[in-house]
Scaffold this active site. Structure first.
Site, mmCIF file in Angstrom:
data_model
loop_
_atom_site.group_PDB
_atom_site.id
_atom_site.type_symbol
_atom_site.label_atom_id
_atom_site.label_comp_id
_atom_site.label_asym_id
_atom_site.label_seq_id
_atom_site.Cartn_x
_atom_site.Cartn_y
_atom_site.Cartn_z
ATOM 1 C CE1 TYR A 155 -30.288 -50.235 27.463
ATOM 2 C CE2 TYR A 155 -29.984 -48.980 25.444
ATOM 3 C CZ TYR A 155 -30.373 -50.141 26.092
ATOM 4 O OH TYR A 155 -30.844 -51.191 25.350
ATOM 5 C CG HIS A 178 -38.523 -55.167 30.290
ATOM 6 N ND1 HIS A 178 -37.162 -55.372 30.127
ATOM 7 C CD2 HIS A 178 -38.741 -53.860 30.030
ATOM 8 C CE1 HIS A 178 -36.588 -54.234 29.792
ATOM 9 N NE2 HIS A 178 -37.521 -53.301 29.713
#
Length: 228
Positions: free
Chosen positions: A71, A191
């Site tokens: 992230y 995903h």
């Protein structure tokens, strides 16, 4: 600032990766990473760089979940793919992971996105690229991390005891070719990003992983993060 990346690994991982790493390429990666930490805001914090390896020794690894890169917003990445610390809002991809877990095994979505409990059970939460500049996704791609994490997959593939590889999304699925040992099981899906929910939702990876482990006589994973 200088870094010796293998020296930062736990000894068991350092030994497992050594046969699969090129020292010159690893040194070049270390120089790049050191320069980025010295001059940019980079995630995860350096002390969290190898959290996945610290929490899941190679001899304990039963499942690998492969992400792409960490992230890139402040306070999120802490060295485990898809995971965030307690108190940090659950990111959209992880919300879909929790949604699928609820559909698959009836586990209520966790309020916390901290996946440390999975790691402690032998789930290696690995990103293919282990660092990123703040606000710039994939900024550290193609700098050498891929060699490092491919070596991790090869090291696990060399084990005789079954490992279940959960490869989510096109990038991760390309790594299936690295798993050549018939003892292991590869489970592919889309995903979990909200931009691609159909490829992931309905894939039932958690029950499938546990079945593969049980079939090999291995303990299954308790996926419920609230379980005592």
């Amino acid at each position: 600032m200088t870094l010796d990346l293998p020296a930062l690994l736990p000894p068991s991982w350092r030994a497992a990766l050594a046969p699969h790493l090129d020292p010159a390429r690893t040194a070049a990666l270390a120089d790049f990473v050191a320069g980025e930490y010295a001059t940019q805001t980079v995630f995860p914090p350096l002390e969290d760089l190898f959290t996945a390896y610290r929490l899941c020794p190679p001899e304990n690894c039963r499942v690998l979940i492969l992400g792409q890169d960490p992230y890139h917003r402040a306070g999120q990445a802490h060295g485990l793919s898809f995971s965030v610390r307690d108190g940090v809002a659950v990111p959209p991809s992880l919300r879909n992971v929790f949604k699928e877990l609820a559909e698959d095994l009836g586990v209520p979505p966790s309020r916390s996105g901290n996946l440390t409990r999975w790691a402690a059970q032998g789930v290696l939460l690995l990103n293919a690229v282990l660092t990123v500049r703040q606000g710039t996704p994939q900024s550290h791609a193609n700098r050498g991390w891929e060699d490092f994490t491919d070596a991790t997959i090869r090291a696990l593939d060399a084990r005789s005891e079954r490992v279940v590889f959960l490869l989510w999304g096109g990038y991760a699925r390309k790594k299936a070719v690295l798993v050549t040992n018939p003892a292991h099981v590869v489970l592919e899906a889309g995903h979990p990003s909200p931009m691609n929910p159909r490829g992931f939702l309905g894939s039932r990876p958690f029950s499938a992983a546990n079945k593969a482990l049980a079939d090999a006589g291995l303990p299954t994973i308790e996926w419920d993060l609230s379980a005592g």
